[in-house]
Scaffold this motif. Sequence first.
Motif, mmCIF file in Angstrom:
data_model
loop_
_atom_site.group_PDB
_atom_site.id
_atom_site.type_symbol
_atom_site.label_atom_id
_atom_site.label_comp_id
_atom_site.label_asym_id
_atom_site.label_seq_id
_atom_site.Cartn_x
_atom_site.Cartn_y
_atom_site.Cartn_z
ATOM 1 N N UNK A 78 6.144 -6.696 -2.538
ATOM 2 C CA UNK A 78 7.328 -7.365 -3.071
ATOM 3 C C UNK A 78 7.203 -7.749 -4.541
ATOM 4 N N UNK A 79 5.989 -7.683 -5.110
ATOM 5 C CA UNK A 79 5.907 -7.962 -6.541
ATOM 6 C C UNK A 79 5.210 -6.829 -7.290
ATOM 7 N N UNK A 80 5.487 -6.755 -8.562
ATOM 8 C CA UNK A 80 5.046 -5.628 -9.394
ATOM 9 C C UNK A 80 3.539 -5.462 -9.405
ATOM 10 N N UNK A 81 2.813 -6.548 -9.530
ATOM 11 C CA UNK A 81 1.355 -6.449 -9.578
ATOM 12 C C UNK A 81 0.829 -5.935 -8.243
ATOM 13 N N UNK A 82 1.414 -6.458 -7.163
ATOM 14 C CA UNK A 82 1.021 -6.018 -5.822
ATOM 15 C C UNK A 82 1.233 -4.523 -5.662
ATOM 16 N N UNK A 83 2.401 -4.041 -6.092
ATOM 17 C CA UNK A 83 2.702 -2.600 -5.963
ATOM 18 C C UNK A 83 1.724 -1.766 -6.774
ATOM 19 N N UNK A 84 1.362 -2.275 -7.950
ATOM 20 C CA UNK A 84 0.409 -1.563 -8.802
ATOM 21 C C UNK A 84 -0.890 -1.297 -8.035
ATOM 22 N N UNK A 85 -1.372 -2.324 -7.360
ATOM 23 C CA UNK A 85 -2.619 -2.159 -6.603
ATOM 24 C C UNK A 85 -2.411 -1.335 -5.341
ATOM 25 N N UNK A 86 -1.294 -1.589 -4.650
ATOM 26 C CA UNK A 86 -1.065 -0.926 -3.370
ATOM 27 C C UNK A 86 -0.899 0.584 -3.543
ATOM 28 N N UNK A 87 -0.271 0.999 -4.637
ATOM 29 C CA UNK A 87 -0.077 2.445 -4.829
ATOM 30 C C UNK A 87 -1.395 3.172 -5.008
ATOM 31 N N UNK A 88 -2.438 2.440 -5.428
ATOM 32 C CA UNK A 88 -3.763 3.066 -5.510
ATOM 33 C C UNK A 88 -4.465 3.088 -4.176
ATOM 34 N N UNK A 89 -4.028 2.235 -3.284
ATOM 35 C CA UNK A 89 -4.691 2.156 -1.978
ATOM 36 C C UNK A 89 -4.063 3.103 -0.963
ATOM 37 N N UNK A 90 -2.755 3.361 -1.120
ATOM 38 C CA UNK A 90 -2.040 4.113 -0.100
ATOM 39 C C UNK A 90 -1.592 5.458 -0.681
ATOM 40 N N UNK A 91 -2.197 6.538 -0.199
ATOM 41 C CA UNK A 91 -1.805 7.871 -0.660
ATOM 42 C C UNK A 91 -0.775 8.460 0.292
ATOM 43 N N UNK A 92 0.159 9.242 -0.256
ATOM 44 C CA UNK A 92 1.201 9.830 0.589
ATOM 45 C C UNK A 92 1.132 11.354 0.499
ATOM 46 N N UNK A 93 1.267 12.003 1.663
ATOM 47 C CA UNK A 93 1.393 13.459 1.700
ATOM 48 C C UNK A 93 2.740 13.752 2.352
ATOM 49 N N UNK A 94 3.584 14.525 1.670
ATOM 50 C CA UNK A 94 4.952 14.717 2.145
ATOM 51 C C UNK A 94 5.109 16.022 2.925
ATOM 52 N N UNK A 95 6.385 16.317 3.229
ATOM 53 C CA UNK A 95 6.695 17.430 4.120
ATOM 54 C C UNK A 95 6.524 18.804 3.461
#
Lengths: 285, 285
Positions: A78-95
Amino acid sequence: MKHIKSLIELSGVWFDYHPDRQMKEQWALQDINLTIQSGEYVVVMGPNGSGKSTFARLLNGLLIPTEGEVRVGDFSTSNGLGRFHIRRKVGMVFQNPDNQIVATTVRDDVAFGLENLGIPREEMIPRIERALEVVGLVGFENREPAHLSGGQKQRLAIAGVLAMNPEIIVFDESTSMLDPQGREEVRELMKELHQQGQTVIHITHSAQEAFLAERVIVIAHHRLQLDYPSRDLYNQSNLLEQWGLEVPLPIRVRALLKNQGVELNEPIGNSDEMVAQIWRYLSKT
Amino acid sequence: MEISFQDITYTYSIGTPFEHRALQAIQVQFNQGDYVAVIGKTGSGKSTLVQLLAGLLLPTSGVLQVWDTRIHSRSKKLGEYRKKVGVVFQYPEHQLFEETVAKDIGFGPKNLGCDVAEIEHRVSEAMSWVGLSPDLRDRSPFELSGGQMRRVAIAGVLAMRPDILILDEPTAGLDFRGQRDLLSILKRFHQHFGCTVVHVTHNMNEAAELAEQIVLMSDGKVIATGRPVDIFRNLPNLQVSGLDVPDVTKWIMSLNQKLSTPISTEIYELSTLVDELIHRGRRGS
């Protein structure tokens, strides 16, 4: 009592693309509460339009809950700093593998994400090598991604994600556009990643794939409908039919036998156990 | 044999660095009115084969004979021929363009020169074939769900009442119920109109369930052709081509490992398998 902290925690999550225009009972996702621990292998099943891809996109802050909160580790999306860190933790592979490839060689494609993170070159090289090794693309470094098979392209996309050392990998229907061999390659790779301790979340409609995981979550009609260990769900997987999902073939056979008066009642947790039960039925008569 | 590929080769981008031989010495025949499945992994040449049949590509060498039409490298004026062939491409919902569902479905019949009453009739009929409610007629196709959009796109091709209906991965991306519904629509349409259907797929369950003839492709060549039983009997052939047997066959094979008298692997319908199990149970196996 020791409190184990969850890796992912969704609490009271509601989401819609146009919350101001939609009635709340039609929101894309409604009142989702769940936790996922580090190292779990979770499948999320759901029919088309159920909200399962929306769910995947909430996990790494591509989408932000309209209400409620998604936490990954110590951070909130929900906050910008959190997203900054979370995007490094969670990788996405799409269809679609073709939409995820950016560079003209396999090596450069894996390097792309690392360059964006500002990783120094001397650290990049071993990370790329390791990622390509894990996905089985060593020797392909200088190949053009366009000339790879579907399964190889998807493995390349996974290598790009792995090189960024994520804690969690989310596969959003990543096998659905592949041929049988490509699917098998990606499934095997998911299993290996899980065995190495990676947290794996796989969004799929395939029953065959669902029961490879340890835990199955069903999202249908925009809500979380069911959350079971996959072994427990298998025996009662007829439940899946009400949401238009695929019921594993052995369970369909058992239901058809029952319609004809043959009741095989021992609980089963996988296809082999059903084979054994049928064999006993045929042997004892 | 009314449709015959006679020693057909197709090469993309001749004389450029991207030159690629997609089809090599193809010899295959289809009977008029048969349901034909073309199977093979990504890049095996399936799509190129059906694009030739659709008259969208011309062979580099060889001749395609369809009834009294001969198609070869210098063929011209295939306009009349193309009117007899309906093609449902991959993800056909991406090609919807009209303001309303009825106009989109009526576009094909209009181009065929049908009068207003005939267009009207064919649109209603096609909508009912694919299970679209008549009150969707005046809706924009873009307001529909993904599954409904796919049905509109397919209805547009059915409304042309093609003599040859080509479908390239028609169930890709649909959930389980969507797949089942579409397959039963195709089966009924084929039985009713008796058109020749050529269905490209890498889903072996679909091929086994629907096809009278299967064409197995690998590396731009036809490796084998015949009834489903002829194709699925030859496991090594399938594995070399990156494919597999249908789920039901796989399961019967695992059951057979325990049985002294094996169950026929020529069974593709679950109800037939269940009848066989019950028969054996009664008789004492």
